[in-house]
Design an enzyme around this catalytic site. Sequence first.
Site, PDB file in Angstrom:
ATOM      1  N   SER A  63      63.249 -84.561  18.390  1.00 22.84           N
ATOM      2  CA  SER A  63      64.181 -83.458  18.547  1.00 22.84           C
ATOM      3  C   SER A  63      64.597 -83.324  20.023  1.00 22.84           C
ATOM      4  O   SER A  63      64.974 -84.301  20.646  1.00 22.84           O
ATOM      5  CB  SER A  63      63.551 -82.171  17.996  1.00 22.84           C
ATOM      6  OG  SER A  63      64.522 -81.169  17.831  1.00 22.84           O
ATOM      7  N   ASP A 108      65.821 -84.075  12.026  1.00 23.56           N
ATOM      8  CA  ASP A 108      64.853 -83.619  13.025  1.00 23.56           C
ATOM      9  C   ASP A 108      63.455 -84.216  12.842  1.00 23.56           C
ATOM     10  O   ASP A 108      62.793 -84.003  11.826  1.00 23.56           O
ATOM     11  CB  ASP A 108      64.775 -82.096  12.925  1.00 23.56           C
ATOM     12  CG  ASP A 108      64.050 -81.451  14.090  1.00 23.56           C
ATOM     13  OD1 ASP A 108      63.281 -82.141  14.780  1.00 23.56           O
ATOM     14  OD2 ASP A 108      64.254 -80.243  14.303  1.00 23.56           O
TER      15      ASP A 108
END
Length: 274
Positions: free
Chosen positions: A41, A153
């Site tokens: 991320s 993510d």
Amino acid sequence: MTRKKFGLALGSGAARGFAHLGVLQALEERGIEIDYISGCSIGALIGALYCSGMSIMEIIDLAVDMEPWDWIDISVPKKGLVQGRKLEQLIKRYTGGKRFDELKKPLTVVATDLCTGERVVLHSGYVYKAVRASVAIPGIIAPLELDGRILADGGLVDPVPVDLVKDMGADYTVGVNLGSWIEDKRMESIYDVIIQSIDILQNEILMLRGIDADLIISPYLKHINPVTFNQVEECIHSGRKAALEVMEDLNSGLVPAEKRGWLHSLGRRKNTSH
């Protein structure tokens, strides 16, 4: 006597991730060389910029000056509120369009396969593609199709990917945990709902698995709104402060045990010679 190879794992945390810049800043100030970096991320993004050759101050200036509309391209909500095309082009530009084998420091990125739930480890091909996948917060930034997978993510499966720097060859590992600051608060937007949901998920993952690092740096970020991206300086300060607080332990851990014993005995000889 060779020093230990140092691996740094940069965790997820949306806008809280600017704290990674403070950690990197503190390490540079103390002359500590990083051999390997992994990230997911926002940690993947910061790691990619740093490994591509940007200086800490260049990344800080970029973070401070960046306006939301520089990277946000609103879409009709099909797979995410933000298309991610502008973001991908920005990552490509600031990483120089490099492939992983062209980086100045080795980097590994984590993403999540939304179809299977599997962790996907990315360390070949174009860096900007891997990072674009890893930063795709479900519901906010549309996932990326890459090599036949639908990726999003990396923090959904591995919030602080320490084992990756071990696999890369690190002898001593540090994980930067941005925390899951879950609190009773009003859900005023869809962003609040999504980020709070991910925080709850990541908190459960970390409670079950822990973080298998030699040292963990945990900046205090409870006061940071993870979706506004306008508290860059506060994040950097918290990251730098947290890193400096554990610097003695870090220095001690990076020195091989036999060398620590030699230095200790040398110090005793010097003391007794007076």
